[in-house]
Design an enzyme around this catalytic site. Structure first.
Site, short mmCIF file in Angstrom:
data_model
loop_
_atom_site.label_atom_id
_atom_site.label_comp_id
_atom_site.label_asym_id
_atom_site.label_seq_id
_atom_site.Cartn_x
_atom_site.Cartn_y
_atom_site.Cartn_z
N SER A 1 3.36 0.17 -7.26
CA SER A 1 2.99 0.13 -8.70
C SER A 1 3.11 1.40 -9.41
CB SER A 1 1.77 -0.81 -8.75
OG SER A 1 0.77 -0.12 -8.24
N ALA B 1 4.86 3.93 -8.42
CA ALA B 1 6.13 4.59 -8.57
C ALA B 1 7.12 3.65 -9.79
CB ALA B 1 6.96 4.22 -7.11
N ASP C 1 -1.79 7.83 -6.42
CA ASP C 1 -0.44 7.25 -6.42
C ASP C 1 0.57 7.93 -7.20
OD1 ASP C 1 -1.76 5.51 -4.34
OD2 ASP C 1 -1.00 3.84 -4.97
N GLY D 1 0.95 -1.29 0.04
CA GLY D 1 0.00 -0.03 -0.09
C GLY D 1 0.91 1.12 0.33
N LEU D 2 2.06 1.19 -0.38
CA LEU D 2 3.02 2.07 -0.20
C LEU D 2 3.41 3.04 -1.74
CD1 LEU D 2 5.72 1.17 2.37
CD2 LEU D 2 3.22 2.45 2.40
O1 PMV Z 1 -2.49 0.01 -2.50
P1 PMV Z 1 -2.16 1.38 -3.14
O2 PMV Z 1 -0.66 1.78 -2.64
O3 PMV Z 1 -2.07 1.23 -4.79
O4 PMV Z 1 -3.15 2.27 -3.02
C1 PMV Z 1 -4.46 2.36 -3.36
C2 PMV Z 1 -5.22 3.57 -3.07
C3 PMV Z 1 -6.93 3.49 -3.50
O5 PMV Z 1 -7.37 4.61 -3.10
C4 PMV Z 1 -7.40 2.23 -2.77
C5 PMV Z 1 -6.94 3.19 -4.90
C6 PMV Z 1 -6.82 4.42 -5.65
O6 PMV Z 1 -6.91 3.98 -6.81
O7 PMV Z 1 -6.86 5.45 -5.26
#
Ligand code: PMV
Length: 307
Positions: A97, A99, A140, A93-94
């Protein structure tokens, strides 16, 4: 082609508003000092990709991503060797992908002798991130491109407002070690939203209210207030069904070790949590004792430290 060429992009944490940002509500994010570097060299034969990230090495999508990025820039992918080095845990969740998407774009643009303007980096970064999960908000790639701390609302183009961090935010990031698929968690929420839009839209609006409170807290240096917004956002993320037991146990550990507040960050369903704390090292130590990997970041300060 100018080879070798390289590109770098930042990882990110979503401070508040993940998931609801997909539904055009605002969210707050911050770029991390940690990130990902892509180097493009001359290869032999078909496109080759080498990486130190085991999850990416076993995945066909990074190769598809390089091919799509090369196509978008009008260059041939075959005959290239792409080396990916990352200091971000994948699937945590950082933003690894995104980056990867932005670092590939930057490296290929440098190889092609082109300079991509900000709007192109954002739009192409989002298109490439969609290879990893279907309907990304674009937050992201915005963090990967911009770094810093900002409010984001999706759109064409997205609305990105940098925040003035009046007091650096002492943040602890902890990762249980179990990666998960953001795409699956996003798709699960969509199915539940389709089943009961009124209830979910109300929850999304509640999160949007917390994002406004959190942005004001960041700008006024009210770190404890930001912590309260984290706790409330976590409660709503649980109500949206995107949390997970191991996330909740890390959040509880952070709170009992003195954090002002803690929540999951990013896609959820496992992955990473963030906590804001007056003594971040103490919270990081308590989290490491449970077996989690941790990182301490001072958001808004010139340098972030890894722990
Ligand atoms: O899990 P990550 O780092 O790809 O973050 C996803 C963030 C979400 O809000 C869940 C999806 C998005 O596209 O914003």
């Amino acid at each position: 082609m100018k080879l070798p060429a390289s590109g770098r992009a930042a990882g990110k944490v979503i401070l508040l508003g993940e998931h609801v940002v997909v539904y055009a509500r605002p969210a707050l994010a911050a770029g991390l000092a940690r990130g990902l570097e892509v180097r493009v060299q001359r290869g032999e034969g078909p496109l080759e990709l080498e990486t130190d990230v085991p999850a990416l090495a076993a995945d066909a999508r990074p190769v598809a991503l390089v091919r799509e990025a090369a196509g978008a820039l009008g260059i041939a992918a075959d005959g290239l060797r792409v080396v990916v080095r990352s200091d971000l845990p994948a699937g945590a969740g950082l933003g690894s992908s995104a980056a990867l998407s932005v670092a590939v774009l930057r490296a290929l643009a440098a190889a092609a002798g082109r300079h991509l303007v900000l709007a192109d980096e954002l739009a192409l970064g989002r298109r490439l991130e969609a290879i990893f999960h279907g309907n990304p908000s674009g937050i992201d790639p915005a963090a990967a491109v911009l770094g810093g701390c900002f409010r984001f609302t999706r759109g064409e183009p997205p609305m990105v407002t940098p925040l003035r961090v009046s007091r650096p935010l002492p943040l602890v990031v902890a990762f249980s070690g179990r990666g998960r698929s953001t795409g699956a968690v996003v798709a699960g929420l969509r199915a539940r939203w389709e089943g009961d839009r009124a209830v979910y839209e109300r929850r999304f609006d509640e999160v949007a209210g917390l994002v406004a409170e959190g942005a004001a807290a960041v700008e006024s240096g009210d770190v404890a207030g930001l912590g309260r917004a984290f706790d409330e956002n976590q409660r709503l993320l649980e109500a949206l069904g995107v949390s997970a037991p191991e996330v909740e146990s890390l959040v509880a550990t952070a709170r009992s070790a003195g954090a002002f507040g803690a929540k999951l960050t990013g896609g959820g369903g496992g992955g990473a949590i963030i906590a804001v704390a007056p003594e971040p090292e103490r919270v990081a130590l308590a989290l490491r004792k449970t077996g989690a990997q941790t990182m301490v970041a001072l958001i808004g300060a010139s340098e972030e430290e890894a722990a």
